[in-house]
Each structure stands twice: as structure tokens, then as C-alpha cells.
Write an enzyme that holds these catalytic residues in place. Sequence first.
Site, mmCIF file in Angstrom:
data_model
loop_
_atom_site.group_PDB
_atom_site.id
_atom_site.type_symbol
_atom_site.label_atom_id
_atom_site.label_comp_id
_atom_site.label_asym_id
_atom_site.label_seq_id
_atom_site.Cartn_x
_atom_site.Cartn_y
_atom_site.Cartn_z
ATOM 1 N N CYS A 2 5.227 -13.318 13.232
ATOM 2 C CA CYS A 2 4.301 -13.955 14.158
ATOM 3 C C CYS A 2 4.753 -13.674 15.581
ATOM 4 O O CYS A 2 5.869 -13.220 15.815
ATOM 5 C CB CYS A 2 4.254 -15.466 13.928
ATOM 6 S SG CYS A 2 3.911 -15.935 12.216
ATOM 7 N N ARG A 27 1.529 -8.562 16.416
ATOM 8 C CA ARG A 27 2.538 -9.235 15.616
ATOM 9 C C ARG A 27 1.930 -10.226 14.618
ATOM 10 O O ARG A 27 2.634 -10.721 13.732
ATOM 11 C CB ARG A 27 3.519 -9.986 16.520
ATOM 12 C CG ARG A 27 4.313 -9.101 17.448
ATOM 13 C CD ARG A 27 5.279 -9.926 18.266
ATOM 14 N NE ARG A 27 6.279 -10.554 17.440
ATOM 15 C CZ ARG A 27 7.447 -10.005 17.105
ATOM 16 N NH1 ARG A 27 7.739 -8.785 17.528
ATOM 17 N NH2 ARG A 27 8.302 -10.648 16.356
ATOM 18 N N TRP A 74 0.879 -14.400 11.493
ATOM 19 C CA TRP A 74 0.762 -13.565 10.286
ATOM 20 C C TRP A 74 1.309 -14.414 9.157
ATOM 21 O O TRP A 74 2.491 -14.740 9.124
ATOM 22 C CB TRP A 74 1.551 -12.272 10.462
ATOM 23 C CG TRP A 74 1.461 -11.314 9.321
ATOM 24 C CD1 TRP A 74 0.343 -10.706 8.832
ATOM 25 C CD2 TRP A 74 2.551 -10.800 8.537
ATOM 26 N NE1 TRP A 74 0.660 -9.854 7.805
ATOM 27 C CE2 TRP A 74 2.003 -9.898 7.605
ATOM 28 C CE3 TRP A 74 3.919 -11.008 8.535
ATOM 29 C CZ2 TRP A 74 2.789 -9.218 6.676
ATOM 30 C CZ3 TRP A 74 4.707 -10.328 7.618
ATOM 31 C CH2 TRP A 74 4.148 -9.445 6.700
ATOM 32 N N ASN A 98 8.185 -18.550 14.590
ATOM 33 C CA ASN A 98 8.168 -17.261 13.900
ATOM 34 C C ASN A 98 9.327 -17.254 12.924
ATOM 35 O O ASN A 98 10.451 -17.609 13.284
ATOM 36 C CB ASN A 98 8.317 -16.118 14.908
ATOM 37 C CG ASN A 98 8.407 -14.754 14.240
ATOM 38 O OD1 ASN A 98 7.891 -14.568 13.143
ATOM 39 N ND2 ASN A 98 9.068 -13.806 14.886
ATOM 40 N N GLY A 99 9.077 -16.846 11.690
ATOM 41 C CA GLY A 99 10.166 -16.765 10.719
ATOM 42 C C GLY A 99 9.916 -17.639 9.513
ATOM 43 O O GLY A 99 8.795 -18.075 9.243
ATOM 44 N N GLU A 481 5.135 10.304 4.362
ATOM 45 C CA GLU A 481 4.668 9.673 5.594
ATOM 46 C C GLU A 481 3.155 9.828 5.752
ATOM 47 O O GLU A 481 2.464 8.882 6.171
ATOM 48 C CB GLU A 481 5.392 10.275 6.797
ATOM 49 C CG GLU A 481 4.941 9.769 8.144
ATOM 50 C CD GLU A 481 5.115 8.279 8.356
ATOM 51 O OE1 GLU A 481 4.523 7.746 9.312
ATOM 52 O OE2 GLU A 481 5.829 7.628 7.559
ATOM 53 N N LYS A 485 0.593 6.659 6.050
ATOM 54 C CA LYS A 485 -0.335 6.432 7.156
ATOM 55 C C LYS A 485 -1.749 6.166 6.636
ATOM 56 O O LYS A 485 -2.455 5.283 7.124
ATOM 57 C CB LYS A 485 -0.349 7.645 8.100
ATOM 58 C CG LYS A 485 0.806 7.700 9.048
ATOM 59 C CD LYS A 485 0.749 6.584 10.059
ATOM 60 C CE LYS A 485 2.138 6.188 10.519
ATOM 61 N NZ LYS A 485 2.969 5.510 9.556
ATOM 62 N N GLU A 488 -1.899 2.696 5.021
ATOM 63 C CA GLU A 488 -1.759 1.604 5.984
ATOM 64 C C GLU A 488 -3.063 1.284 6.703
ATOM 65 O O GLU A 488 -3.401 0.113 6.873
ATOM 66 C CB GLU A 488 -0.705 1.968 7.040
ATOM 67 C CG GLU A 488 0.719 1.876 6.585
ATOM 68 C CD GLU A 488 1.677 2.242 7.701
ATOM 69 O OE1 GLU A 488 2.627 1.474 7.937
ATOM 70 O OE2 GLU A 488 1.487 3.295 8.344
ATOM 71 N N HIS A 504 5.039 17.210 -13.476
ATOM 72 C CA HIS A 504 5.695 16.154 -14.246
ATOM 73 C C HIS A 504 4.944 14.834 -14.128
ATOM 74 O O HIS A 504 5.567 13.764 -14.091
ATOM 75 C CB HIS A 504 7.147 15.993 -13.796
ATOM 76 C CG HIS A 504 7.973 17.214 -14.021
ATOM 77 N ND1 HIS A 504 8.593 17.486 -15.222
ATOM 78 C CD2 HIS A 504 8.252 18.267 -13.206
ATOM 79 C CE1 HIS A 504 9.235 18.639 -15.136
ATOM 80 N NE2 HIS A 504 9.044 19.133 -13.915
ATOM 81 N N LYS A 603 3.819 -5.430 12.764
ATOM 82 C CA LYS A 603 4.524 -4.332 13.426
ATOM 83 C C LYS A 603 6.006 -4.317 13.098
ATOM 84 O O LYS A 603 6.579 -3.281 12.826
ATOM 85 C CB LYS A 603 4.326 -4.444 14.941
ATOM 86 C CG LYS A 603 4.984 -3.323 15.735
ATOM 87 C CD LYS A 603 4.362 -1.995 15.419
ATOM 88 C CE LYS A 603 5.068 -0.851 16.103
ATOM 89 N NZ LYS A 603 4.595 0.442 15.610
#
Length: 608
Positions: A2, A27, A74, A98-99, A481, A485, A488, A504, A603
Site C-alpha cells: 500500500c 502502490r 492493495w 502498509n504491511g 521475461e 510482461k 502481467e 519435452h 510495484k
Amino acid sequence: MCGITGYIGNKNAIPIVMDALRRLEYRGYDSAGIAYLAGDKIEVKRCKGKINALESLVNSLKVSSNLAIGHTRWATHGKPSDENAHPHRSDGIVIVHNGIIENYVELKHRLQSEGYTFTSETDTEVLCHLINRYAAASTLEDAVRAAVRDVRGAYAFAVVNEHEPDRIIAVRKESPLVIGLGENEYFLASDVPAFLSHSKEVIFLDNNEMAILHRDGVIVTDFEGNPLNKSVSTISWSPSMAEKGGYRHFMLKEIYEQPRAIADTIRGRVFPEKGEVALEEFGFTPEAIKGIDKIFIVACGTSYHAGIIGKYMIEELARIPVETDIASEFRYRNPIISEDTLFVAITQSGETADTLAASREAGRLGAKVLSICNVIGSTASRESDFVFYTHSGPEIGVASTKAFTAQIVALYLLAIALGRAKGTLTEEAASGLIEELLHLPAKVEYVLELDNQIGALAKDFIKARNFLYLGRGINYPIALEGALKLKEISYIHAEGYPAGEMKHGPIALIDEELPVVVLAPSGKLYEKVTSNMEEVKSRGGTIIAITSKDKKSINNLSKYSISINESNAYLNTVLLTVPLQLLAYHIAVLRGCDVDQPRNLAKSVTVE
């Protein structure tokens, strides 16, 4: 994760805090709220949704206040809702947090037995009631100190009290918090961009520290109340660096900033005529490097992919064995570490909880810790033996772009530095590697000129449900990567795979509905990759190839191709990455997705 912020001073705090929340929205964005002093009362406005929803509540206010705290959430405990949105209050105590409070269930039962009632599902309300419990018989400062002795977890919070309206108490434990210093005004936030347009002079709080913000100054103490002499840092970023600058999204702006970010990460750190990298930029001495016999590179998400690339670079150029680990796994696997081990932590924010925990464990076991991060004064930089800053500037988009390519450049410099110190790289060879690096920003500029081509290509894939990305050798992590992307920001399922492993398992997925992105630059594995492409084509797969300008034969195998100006095999990773960023971006935009704030993501993940 957050975002929290606050202001106390001689200006109207409400628009200042609302602007800060807008800058912190990356955030957390499932709810938001603000608390402000109105006369002798603290008023709270909060709601589910993004900052726009809160602004509609606040814009109608005909009030000015010189104290306010704010929050953008969040969700960790409790679904997104008006009731779970912050700030929370308990009588005159109001808090933003936050946390995670790990023992909140135990504390909640205790408080309920004492008559406290709860209106939310959050752990934050427990903390608020707990502070209120102690504030009945003490000052707010002492109540906060008593409360933090009762709680376990990783957190940062800001708290105010109607009965002490001249102060904000800010507390940090394992979650970032920074204080901004102005002229008779003071700021707090989870991240610097929140108040960068008002102040560049900051104090970074460390773990187990508390700041008391008055209208006439800031006092920092430990949790026992002992005063601390904290240094003041000056932030070099300009406010405009954290704005969109005319781009539709922060992500697109940050993709286009990569030539500058790469150049800034290189600048002043290389001596091509000598084939040398400035060791002092890493904090190393030649003697310290010579004793290194093993390296761990540990990170999360995109930074982990950079770490895999770093493994290839360091092992080939410096001949030092390297292990790469996901940070959340490293700390639980009892790794073999000695005093001759170098532990490299990669983190854009310098606040990633799992990476910090892994670094502390490595340090406890005797390793020297090098952090590669982007944020000056971050926890990672303060706690490490050595630190190398990538100079990307603030990265606001949740999906990392410029920070990733700057991390690759940092690892390339590290590999050259290690190779020269170990004697595995000659001056001539190192000079050639550095010369290639100096040409990299211009080559990235060329790739960015392909944006319209990639945007047009993306239109054919907005209804795709799955993607497969293939790469070999050092390009395998680029396949990872690229797939990340796309996942996400577009919410399309995608997998990155070593091309040689396709037979395989993944080959069973290939049909005419599966787009397959193949990384096919020149090099010793080029023919192997084209063989993999033949296998995809023969099964009806749609191939999107990213290759060298002169590899026209690839057109016979692929339906779509994107041509780059190549560099050496190590730096090709950067040049191959940029088209994948643009492809993911355009597909996501065409699908109507919020590319800067993808659902369920944050983030910087500051809780485990």
C-alpha cells in the site's frame, strides 16, 4: 503493498496529500482514503476504487487543513470495500498502514474481550484500537511505542490523534518510509515521488525507527524513545522524471526512456581505452574480488530474469561459478555459503521483502552482499556491504521495463570488472566489450523506431488465449521475461521456455491457435533455434521471430518478423527485450487493460 503519505505545515494539506496519493497509486489501487484535521476533529473520507473515486468525495469539501494523512490500498487482509479502506479510526486515533500485522488474530481477540468492536476485516484496525487502548493513559508517542511492542510483522504506518493535533507519528519496521523536509512543512510517504515536487531533502527511516513530525521540525527516535541523529539525503530526480511527459502511459514512457537509462547507468563508470570498469562504483577493491570463489544472484520476478542473464555473463567472462535463486526460495533452502561468497541482490526498489530477507540471511552466513538497485537510500542499499545504483530514474509502471535493461547493463559491468580482476579478460577483450556497450543506447533507439510495426502486429493477437516464448542459452531468460510482461499487463497466459526443451512437453500445445515468439539472433545457437522453428511451423504454430537485420531466411519460417541491429551475445539480451516490451504493451492496450496498474499486482512487494 500500500502507499501511505502525510503532511503537516502551513499550507492546505488536503490537495497536497491528494496529489501524493495520485503519485503513489502504483502502490495500491483497490481503495483509497484521507484523514484531515477540521477544527478540533479529524474527518475521514475513504472509498473503494481508484483515486478518482476518492477525488469525487474530496473535491466538494469546503475546508482547509494544515494536517492530513492518506492511503492507497492493495488488499492483503479483507476484500476491497469502503469498510476495509484506510484510514481506520478508533475514537480520536486515526491511522494509515502498509504491511502485515502477523499476530492480528490474537490481538483482535484480546481487544474484543476488552470491549472493542471491529467494523472491517483488516489487520490495520487492530493496530488502531491497540494504540487507542494505550493512548487513554499516555501521550500518542508513548502509546505507539507500547503498541509496537505488542505487534509482530512488517509494517509502516502514520497515526494522528484528535487530542494532540500538532503532530503526526510515523513508524517503520521492514516497510519503506521516507520523511521530506521543507520550510515549516514536513512530509511523509512510502516513496519519494509522492512529495518530490515539494521537497528533495529527505530522511530515510530505518527499521525500528519512529519519526514525530511537528509543524516546527522532525524528531527521529528508536522504538525505546532514544533520539537518533539521522543524515539528510538530497534526491537528484526532478519531478518531471516521475510524470508521463506526454506519453499515454507510464509504461510506454519508461520503455522509451531506456536509451537514457542505459547511458546514465554507464556514464563515468567505464574506461574503454584501458578496458576497465570503475571498481569504486561497486565499492570493491581488487583484493576483495580476487578472494571470491562463488557468487549467488538472488532476486524476484523481472529482476530474477536479469540475474539469470548475469549468471551467463559472469561465468563466461570471469569464470566464477554462479547460482541464481528466487529470493523467496533462497532463505528456506539452507544454502552453502562461506566468507569467500559474493551475494548479489537485485531489486529495483531496494525494498522487496523477500530479497531483503535473503540478503540478511546470506550476510548472517558470512557472505559479502552487493545490492544492485535503483533507489538511493533504500533499505537494500543501506544494509549491503556494497551497492551499485542503476540510474534509471523513478519507474512508476508496475511492469518493470527500464529498470530491467539497466540491471542487465549493471551485471555486464560487474562481469567485466570481475573478469579483469580475476585475469580471465584481457585488456583488449574488455575494451571491445565496453565499446559495444557504449553503442547500446543508439541500438535501442533503432529498436524503438519499430514501435508502429509492432503495434500493427499486435492487432492480430488481441484474442489469443495463450503464448509460448522460446529462447536458447542467454536468451532463455529473455523468453521468460517476455512471457512475464504479457501475463502481467494483458492477462494472457504465456510461458517462456528453453527452445531445446520444447520437445519435452510444450510441443504438445502447438497448433494454429498458439502464437510462438522465437528469439533468433545470430550466434552459435542460431541453427539450433531455426530447427526449433521448423518444428513449430510443421505443426501449424504461428511464429513471431525476433532476429538480426540480415537474417532474411527467417521469413521462410515465420509469419511475422522483427529485425534488430545486433550487438554481442550479452547485449543482444537488451535489444531482444525491447520488442517484447512493446508487443506486450500494445496487446494489453488493445485489449483495454490498465497497463500501468495491472490487477492484483503491486510495484514493490514489501511483504512476504
